[in-house]
Enzyme design. Sequence first.
Site, short mmCIF file in Angstrom:
data_model
loop_
_atom_site.label_atom_id
_atom_site.label_comp_id
_atom_site.label_asym_id
_atom_site.label_seq_id
_atom_site.Cartn_x
_atom_site.Cartn_y
_atom_site.Cartn_z
N ASP A 46 -7.12 4.38 -4.78
CA ASP A 46 -7.63 4.29 -3.42
C ASP A 46 -8.28 5.63 -3.09
O ASP A 46 -8.50 6.45 -3.99
CB ASP A 46 -6.49 3.96 -2.44
N LYS A 51 0.86 -1.18 0.00
CA LYS A 51 0.00 0.00 0.00
C LYS A 51 0.90 1.23 0.00
O LYS A 51 2.07 1.17 0.39
CB LYS A 51 -0.89 0.02 1.25
N ALA A 69 -17.36 -1.85 2.72
CA ALA A 69 -16.17 -1.76 1.89
C ALA A 69 -14.97 -1.14 2.59
O ALA A 69 -13.85 -1.23 2.08
CB ALA A 69 -16.48 -0.95 0.63
#
Length: 356
Positions: free
Chosen positions: A122, A87, A265
């Site tokens: 993202d 990430k 989510a």
Amino acid sequence: MHTDAGVFGRSHELSARSHEQVMFCEDDKTGLKAIIAIHSTTLGPALGGTRFYPYATESAALEDVLRLSWGMTYKAAAAGVDLGGGKAVIIGDPAVAKTEALLAAYARFVETLGGRYITAGDVGTNTDDLDVIGRHTDYVMGRSVAAGGSGDSARLTALGVFHSMRAGAESVWGTASLAGRTVGIEGVGKVGRELTALLLADGAEVCVTDVNEAAMQRVSQEHPSVRLLSTVATAPVDVYAPCALGGTLTDASAEAIEAKLICGAANNQLANPLVEQALMERGITWVPDFVANAGGLIQVAGELRKAAATEVEADVAGIFERCRDIITVARAEGIGTGAAANRFAERRLDAIPRSL
């Protein structure tokens, strides 16, 4: 988490599986300050989105990227894709700080990793941004269709959450349908909006909340039947769907939630591991976030291997069976769904010797 633990300490607090690499990226000319965290490349190159967010402190940014990259390892393993976990975060307000020059500088840092880390979208980044990044590195997925990518992953992320919610509904109410159920969605950005449409089509009643008033009004205009609330976490709903930032499931909220099913989510929904036990004691079923929200990852994994769109969508629909299996194991063994999902992921990880 202890904010004074340092990089190595924080990594070990998260898991016995420590991070392989954490890269701090700074470019004075563009003002770029970013962190790339590679948690694991056991199953393949580390893939995970780039979050562009105005963190209050650099320590908070580090905390987030370590947690998110660790979660991506488990998400990829549980999703059955041959990818590792990584990430990245860019520190700053994307509405103010985001420029093509800054994204290009960031892309050049990604390029230096030689494919160990592949980025995607993202919070705070979109397909236009990924197109810019893709002009400076090949290690990016989720670009626009015009640029050769698979496009925005919001639709398939939402589809995966919807199938997860169906599996959760089956376990709680005996039917894999949300018809007649009230679902409270917290966060109606790209994924939350898509999820709203899917739930309404299935016959659910939907209420939403968002810190962004414009986002709520947009959903209200698209779907006049949707109710706008100041909060949904503790509202009288059947399903609570956290779809904004993580950490909303706290010790306090676990005692106040009225929903019988939690599925959304957002990443890292549990503020701490003990919250899951509190939810279990109250008879609330939680679908682990890293299983429910894997649709976007499955999409970019499909893009990476050049799979047909129909094949990718079928893989996303497979999240239903995965969630069903995880819930079944959890109930049979008297453990949390998070623990059951972790076991599922760790079996894949442990089957391959760790190496750099």
